[in-house]
Design a protein around this motif. Structure first.
Motif, PDB file in Angstrom:
ATOM      1  N   VAL A   4       2.500 -36.047   1.922  1.00 54.82           N
ATOM      2  CA  VAL A   4       2.464 -34.979   0.927  1.00 54.82           C
ATOM      3  C   VAL A   4       2.307 -33.619   1.605  1.00 54.82           C
ATOM      4  CG1 VAL A   4       1.084 -34.003  -0.971  1.00 54.82           C
ATOM      5  CG2 VAL A   4       1.526 -36.461  -0.872  1.00 54.82           C
ATOM      6  N   LEU A   5       3.074 -32.638   1.138  1.00 53.96           N
ATOM      7  CA  LEU A   5       2.865 -31.250   1.556  1.00 53.96           C
ATOM      8  C   LEU A   5       1.795 -30.669   0.639  1.00 53.96           C
ATOM      9  CD1 LEU A   5       4.072 -28.902   3.421  1.00 53.96           C
ATOM     10  CD2 LEU A   5       5.091 -28.093   1.289  1.00 53.96           C
ATOM     11  N   LYS A   6       0.670 -30.304   1.226  1.00 51.25           N
ATOM     12  CA  LYS A   6      -0.470 -29.816   0.445  1.00 51.25           C
ATOM     13  C   LYS A   6      -0.446 -28.283   0.392  1.00 51.25           C
ATOM     14  CE  LYS A   6      -2.885 -32.385   3.166  1.00 51.25           C
ATOM     15  NZ  LYS A   6      -3.968 -33.085   3.906  1.00 51.25           N
ATOM     16  N   VAL A   7      -0.387 -27.767  -0.840  1.00 50.42           N
ATOM     17  CA  VAL A   7      -0.204 -26.341  -1.085  1.00 50.42           C
ATOM     18  C   VAL A   7      -1.494 -25.726  -1.602  1.00 50.42           C
ATOM     19  CG1 VAL A   7       1.096 -24.620  -2.400  1.00 50.42           C
ATOM     20  CG2 VAL A   7       2.239 -26.713  -1.605  1.00 50.42           C
ATOM     21  N   ILE A  38       5.301 -32.740  -3.029  1.00 50.52           N
ATOM     22  CA  ILE A  38       4.656 -31.422  -2.934  1.00 50.52           C
ATOM     23  C   ILE A  38       3.549 -31.372  -3.973  1.00 50.52           C
ATOM     24  CG2 ILE A  38       4.976 -28.934  -3.215  1.00 50.52           C
ATOM     25  CD1 ILE A  38       7.890 -29.331  -2.337  1.00 50.52           C
ATOM     26  N   ARG A  39       2.345 -31.056  -3.555  1.00 52.53           N
ATOM     27  CA  ARG A  39       1.204 -31.024  -4.476  1.00 52.53           C
ATOM     28  C   ARG A  39       0.397 -29.730  -4.273  1.00 52.53           C
ATOM     29  NH1 ARG A  39       3.621 -34.845  -5.788  1.00 52.53           N
ATOM     30  NH2 ARG A  39       2.991 -37.032  -5.991  1.00 52.53           N
ATOM     31  N   VAL A  40      -0.027 -29.137  -5.373  1.00 51.28           N
ATOM     32  CA  VAL A  40      -0.988 -28.034  -5.307  1.00 51.28           C
ATOM     33  C   VAL A  40      -2.363 -28.669  -5.240  1.00 51.28           C
ATOM     34  CG1 VAL A  40      -1.940 -26.014  -6.464  1.00 51.28           C
ATOM     35  CG2 VAL A  40       0.519 -26.495  -6.609  1.00 51.28           C
ATOM     36  N   THR A  41      -3.018 -28.546  -4.093  1.00 49.14           N
ATOM     37  CA  THR A  41      -4.292 -29.236  -3.888  1.00 49.14           C
ATOM     38  C   THR A  41      -5.497 -28.302  -3.889  1.00 49.14           C
ATOM     39  OG1 THR A  41      -4.027 -29.099  -1.477  1.00 49.14           O
ATOM     40  CG2 THR A  41      -3.169 -31.076  -2.581  1.00 49.14           C
ATOM     41  N   ALA A  42      -5.257 -26.978  -3.818  1.00 53.40           N
ATOM     42  CA  ALA A  42      -6.376 -26.032  -3.826  1.00 53.40           C
ATOM     43  C   ALA A  42      -5.881 -24.691  -4.355  1.00 53.40           C
ATOM     44  CB  ALA A  42      -6.975 -25.866  -2.432  1.00 53.40           C
ATOM     45  N   VAL A  43      -6.777 -23.995  -5.063  1.00 53.91           N
ATOM     46  CA  VAL A  43      -6.414 -22.703  -5.649  1.00 53.91           C
ATOM     47  C   VAL A  43      -7.569 -21.724  -5.511  1.00 53.91           C
ATOM     48  CG1 VAL A  43      -4.792 -23.688  -7.325  1.00 53.91           C
ATOM     49  CG2 VAL A  43      -7.206 -23.384  -7.951  1.00 53.91           C
ATOM     50  N   SER A  44      -7.224 -20.441  -5.620  1.00 48.58           N
ATOM     51  CA  SER A  44      -8.231 -19.387  -5.611  1.00 48.58           C
ATOM     52  C   SER A  44      -7.770 -18.264  -6.532  1.00 48.58           C
ATOM     53  CB  SER A  44      -8.421 -18.838  -4.191  1.00 48.58           C
ATOM     54  OG  SER A  44      -9.400 -17.812  -4.168  1.00 48.58           O
ATOM     55  N   ALA A  45      -8.700 -17.752  -7.336  1.00 47.01           N
ATOM     56  CA  ALA A  45      -8.398 -16.640  -8.235  1.00 47.01           C
ATOM     57  C   ALA A  45      -9.705 -15.948  -8.603  1.00 47.01           C
ATOM     58  CB  ALA A  45      -7.658 -17.116  -9.484  1.00 47.01           C
ATOM     59  N   ASP A  71      -8.413 -23.178   5.183  1.00 47.44           N
ATOM     60  CA  ASP A  71      -8.777 -24.539   4.784  1.00 47.44           C
ATOM     61  C   ASP A  71      -7.931 -25.570   5.545  1.00 47.44           C
ATOM     62  OD1 ASP A  71      -9.200 -26.977   3.434  1.00 47.44           O
ATOM     63  OD2 ASP A  71      -9.631 -25.937   1.564  1.00 47.44           O
ATOM     64  N   PRO A  72      -8.545 -26.474   6.297  1.00 49.18           N
ATOM     65  CA  PRO A  72      -7.772 -27.476   7.045  1.00 49.18           C
ATOM     66  C   PRO A  72      -7.075 -28.493   6.153  1.00 49.18           C
ATOM     67  CG  PRO A  72     -10.127 -27.929   7.219  1.00 49.18           C
ATOM     68  CD  PRO A  72     -10.003 -26.597   6.543  1.00 49.18           C
ATOM     69  N   GLU A  73      -7.413 -28.504   4.862  1.00 52.04           N
ATOM     70  CA  GLU A  73      -6.826 -29.483   3.954  1.00 52.04           C
ATOM     71  C   GLU A  73      -5.552 -28.986   3.275  1.00 52.04           C
ATOM     72  OE1 GLU A  73      -7.845 -32.661   3.611  1.00 52.04           O
ATOM     73  OE2 GLU A  73      -9.145 -32.109   5.291  1.00 52.04           O
ATOM     74  N   ILE A  74      -5.069 -27.812   3.630  1.00 53.58           N
ATOM     75  CA  ILE A  74      -3.780 -27.363   3.081  1.00 53.58           C
ATOM     76  C   ILE A  74      -2.781 -27.163   4.223  1.00 53.58           C
ATOM     77  CG2 ILE A  74      -4.871 -26.239   1.092  1.00 53.58           C
ATOM     78  CD1 ILE A  74      -4.114 -23.517   2.434  1.00 53.58           C
ATOM     79  N   ASP A  75      -1.488 -27.313   3.895  1.00 55.49           N
ATOM     80  CA  ASP A  75      -0.427 -27.149   4.885  1.00 55.49           C
ATOM     81  C   ASP A  75       0.279 -25.806   4.752  1.00 55.49           C
ATOM     82  OD1 ASP A  75      -0.667 -29.895   5.826  1.00 55.49           O
ATOM     83  OD2 ASP A  75       0.278 -30.466   3.922  1.00 55.49           O
ATOM     84  N   VAL A  76       0.357 -25.289   3.530  1.00 53.36           N
ATOM     85  CA  VAL A  76       1.057 -24.032   3.283  1.00 53.36           C
ATOM     86  C   VAL A  76       0.202 -23.171   2.363  1.00 53.36           C
ATOM     87  CG1 VAL A  76       2.411 -25.116   1.442  1.00 53.36           C
ATOM     88  CG2 VAL A  76       3.171 -22.950   2.398  1.00 53.36           C
ATOM     89  N   PHE A  77       0.110 -21.890   2.697  1.00 53.83           N
ATOM     90  CA  PHE A  77      -0.681 -20.945   1.922  1.00 53.83           C
ATOM     91  C   PHE A  77       0.263 -20.054   1.135  1.00 53.83           C
ATOM     92  CE2 PHE A  77      -2.809 -16.708   1.676  1.00 53.83           C
ATOM     93  CZ  PHE A  77      -3.881 -17.081   0.874  1.00 53.83           C
ATOM     94  N   VAL A  78       0.089 -20.015  -0.182  1.00 58.96           N
ATOM     95  CA  VAL A  78       0.936 -19.220  -1.066  1.00 58.96           C
ATOM     96  C   VAL A  78       0.125 -18.034  -1.566  1.00 58.96           C
ATOM     97  CG1 VAL A  78       2.322 -19.201  -3.164  1.00 58.96           C
ATOM     98  CG2 VAL A  78       2.257 -21.250  -1.732  1.00 58.96           C
ATOM     99  N   VAL A 318       9.752 -25.066   3.477  1.00 59.04           N
ATOM    100  CA  VAL A 318       8.659 -25.448   4.373  1.00 59.04           C
ATOM    101  C   VAL A 318       8.543 -26.970   4.430  1.00 59.04           C
ATOM    102  CG1 VAL A 318       6.163 -25.368   4.745  1.00 59.04           C
ATOM    103  CG2 VAL A 318       7.380 -23.300   4.008  1.00 59.04           C
ATOM    104  N   ALA A 319       8.621 -27.609   3.265  1.00 58.39           N
ATOM    105  CA  ALA A 319       8.507 -29.072   3.213  1.00 58.39           C
ATOM    106  C   ALA A 319       9.615 -29.746   4.013  1.00 58.39           C
ATOM    107  CB  ALA A 319       8.550 -29.545   1.756  1.00 58.39           C
ATOM    108  N   ARG A 320      10.790 -29.157   4.021  1.00 56.26           N
ATOM    109  CA  ARG A 320      11.924 -29.708   4.774  1.00 56.26           C
ATOM    110  C   ARG A 320      11.826 -29.432   6.274  1.00 56.26           C
ATOM    111  NH1 ARG A 320      16.588 -27.243   0.786  1.00 56.26           N
ATOM    112  NH2 ARG A 320      16.832 -29.045  -0.626  1.00 56.26           N
TER     113      ARG A 320
END
Length: 439
Positions: A4-7, A38-45, A71-78, A318-320
Motif C-alpha cells: 500500500v502507498l500510504k498518504v 493507495i490509502r490516506v493513512t494520516a491527516v492534519s488540519a 512521520d515514518p508511517e507515510i510514503d507521500v506527503f500531500v 508516485v505510486a507507479r
C-alpha cells in the motif's frame, strides 16, 4: 501487487476533503492504475471537530503538519494548506528531507521557493509534483513535463484565474460595472472577501512563473513579471471590444523574444474567433505555441473535485514510481532568466481616450501617433451608453471617448505618444491602454 502507498494529507479544506473522498470512492480503480493500493493513512488540519462530510475513521490525526511530514508511517506527503511560508514551507522541506515524495497544489510556495525545494527533491531522489498548482484540473504541467519534450516552445499563455474570467464574462454579457460584478462573485463564492490577489493579477503571475520555468528552462522569476489587474476595465471597453471583433480576458503570457523571456499579466484584447476568447465563466485555458504543435487546453481551474483530480494524478505517478525533475531539467541546468523589458513589447493596442472638445484635437492625436511611427488600424467614436451597477466615468464624460486600434508597435512608442498628448493638454483623465494578443 505492491504494498500500500500510504498518504498523509496536510490541509482538509475543499480540495483536501475532495482528495480523501475521491481516493476512497475510486479505491479499486486507482489500485489497478497504480499497481498498488493507495490509502490516506494520516491527516492534519486546523480543527478536528469540523464536519467535512468525509470518513476519516481510517486515518490517524496529527496536530502538527511538520510532524506529519516527518512521520515514518507515510510514503507521500500531500500539502494542501497554502501560503508561501511556514507551516507549508517547513512541512514540505521536512518531508523532502526525510526522503518522502511530495504532492502540492501550492502555487505561492512554488513561486517563492520552487527551485530550492526542487533541489532538495533531486538530492533525495524523490518526486515533487505540483499539477494542481496551475489551472486546477487542466493537465498542463504533465503536458509540459512529458508530452512536449520534442518541441521548442515559443509562447505559453492563458486564462489562469477563474475569478477574473467570471467577472469579465459577466461584465461583457450583462453590461454591468466591475464593482457590482465583484460583489456578485463574492456572494457566490467565486471571489474572496479580499479579492486583491485575484483581481490585481498576482494569482495569475504566480502560476505564470511556474509555466515559464517549465517552458523555457529558466529559474522561477515572479519578480520579472509585469502585472496589471482588471479593476480599470469599464463596460465601454467590453462593448468596444465586441464591436471591433474582440473579447477581453486577463491573460498571463510568457514568450521568447530577441531580448529574452517576456512575462506579463494584463487584460488583453483577443480576436473572437480564437479558441481562448471563447472560454467564459470560471473556466481556465492554457495555450502553448511550439514549433511542432500548437495546443489549447480548457477546463475547470479551481474547485474541490477538479483540483483533487490533479492531486490524485500526481499521487498515482508516485505510486507507479514515475519521477522526473520537478522543472524538467535539474535545478543546476535552469538558467537565470534574461528579462525582456515591457517597453520593448511589440503588438497591437486598444487605446481609449477622453479628450477636450475643441478644434484641432483630432489632428493633434494623429500627429502624436505619427511622430512615434504608430499606424492606426481604426479610429472609432461612440457614446458609452448606460451602465448598471457602480459608476463609470467614461459613460458620464463628455464628449464621447475616442478609441484607437493600432497596428503592431512598441509599448515605448505608445507611452511616448500618450505622454505628448497629455503635455498638449488634450486629454481628460488617464488613457485606457489594453494590449492586443493575436496568433
Amino acid at each position: 501487487m505492491q504494498d500500500v502507498l500510504k498518504v498523509g494529507i496536510a490541509g482538509l479544506g475543499t480540495v483536501g476533503a475532495s482528495v480523501v473522498r475521491l481516493i476512497a470512492k475510486r479505491d479499486n480503480r486507482l489500485a489497478e492504475a497504480a499497481g498498488r493500493p493507495i490509502r490516506v493513512t494520516a491527516v492534519s488540519a486546523r480543527s478536528r471537530r469540523k464536519d467535512r462530510g468525509i470518513d476519516l475513521s481510517g486515518a490517524r490525526w496529527v496536530d502538527d503538519p511538520v510532524s506529519l511530514a516527518a512521520d515514518p508511517e507515510i510514503d507521500v506527503f500531500v500539502e494542501l494548506m497554502g501560503g508561501a511560508e511556514d507551516p507549508a514551507k517547513a512541512a514540505v522541506e521536512t518531508a523532502l528531507g526525510h526522503g518522502k515524495a511530495v504532492v502540492t497544489a501550492n502555487k505561492a510556495l512554488l513561486a517563492a521557493h520552487g527551485p530550492a525545494l526542487a533541489k532538495k527533491a533531486e538530492a533525495k531522489g524523490v518526486a515533487l509534483n505540483f499539477e494542481a498548482a496551475v489551472a486546477g484540473g487542466i493537465p498542463v504541467i504533465k503536458t509540459l513535463r512529458e508530452s512536449l519534450l520534442g518541441n521548442t516552445i515559443e509562447r505559453v499563455y492563458g486564462i489562469l484565474n477563474g475569478t477574473c474570467n467570471y467577472i469579465l464574462t459577466r461584465m461583457a454579457e450583462e453590461g454591468i460595472a466591475f464593482e457590482e460584478c465583484l460583489k456578485d462573485a463574492q456572494r457566490l463564492g467565486y471571489a474572496e472577501a479580499d479579492p486583491t490577489f485575484d483581481v490585481d493579477g498576482f494569482d495569475t503571475a504566480h502560476k505564470l512563473s511556474l509555466l515559464t520555468s517549465l517552458a523555457f528552462g529558466t529559474l522561477v522569476d515572479t519578480k520579472g513579471i509585469s502585472i496589471e489587474g482588471i479593476r480599470s476595465i469599464k463596460p465601454v471597453d467590453l462593448r468596444m471590444a465586441e464591436e471591433l471583433g474582440y473579447r477581453v480576458k486577463l491573460l498571463g503570457v510568457a514568450q521568447r523574444t530577441a531580448d529574452g523571456v517576456e512575462q506579463r499579466v494584463h487584460p488583453t484584447f483577443i480576436p473572437k474567433d480564437e479558441a481562448i476568447a471563447q472560454v467564459n465563466g470560471v473556466l481556465n485555458a492554457v495555450a502553448i505555441d511550439a514549433d511542432a504543435v500548437d495546443l489549447t487546453l480548457v477546463g475547470p481551474g479551481a474547485g474541490g473535485d477538479a483540483t483533487a483530480s490533479a492531486v490524485i494524478a500526481d499521487i498515482v505517478d508516485v505510486a507507479r514510481g514515475h519521477r522526473t525533475a520537478p522543472f524538467i531539467r535539474p535545478v543546476s541546468a535552469l538558467t537565470k532568466p534574461s528579462r525582456a523589458p515591457m517597453t520593448r513589447h511589440e503588438g497591437g493596442y486598444y487605446i481609449r481616450l477622453e479628450v477636450v472638445d475643441k478644434p484641432g484635437t483630432a489632428a493633434r492625436i494623429a500627429s502624436r501617433m505619427a511622430q512615434n511611427n504608430i499606424s492606426l488600424e481604426s479610429i472609432v467614436q461612440r457614446r458609452a451608453g448606460p451602465v448598471r451597477g457602480g459608476t463609470d466615468p467614461a459613460a458620464a464624460a463628455a464628449p464621447a471617448p475616442v478609441v484607437l486600434i493600432t497596428y503592431a508597435t512598441t509599448e515605448a512608442a505608445v507611452r511616448r505618444a500618450l505622454k505628448a498628448m497629455d503635455t498638449d493638454g488634450i486629454l481628460l483623465g488617464a488613457p485606457q491602454v489594453i494590449r492586443i494578443e493575436r496568433n
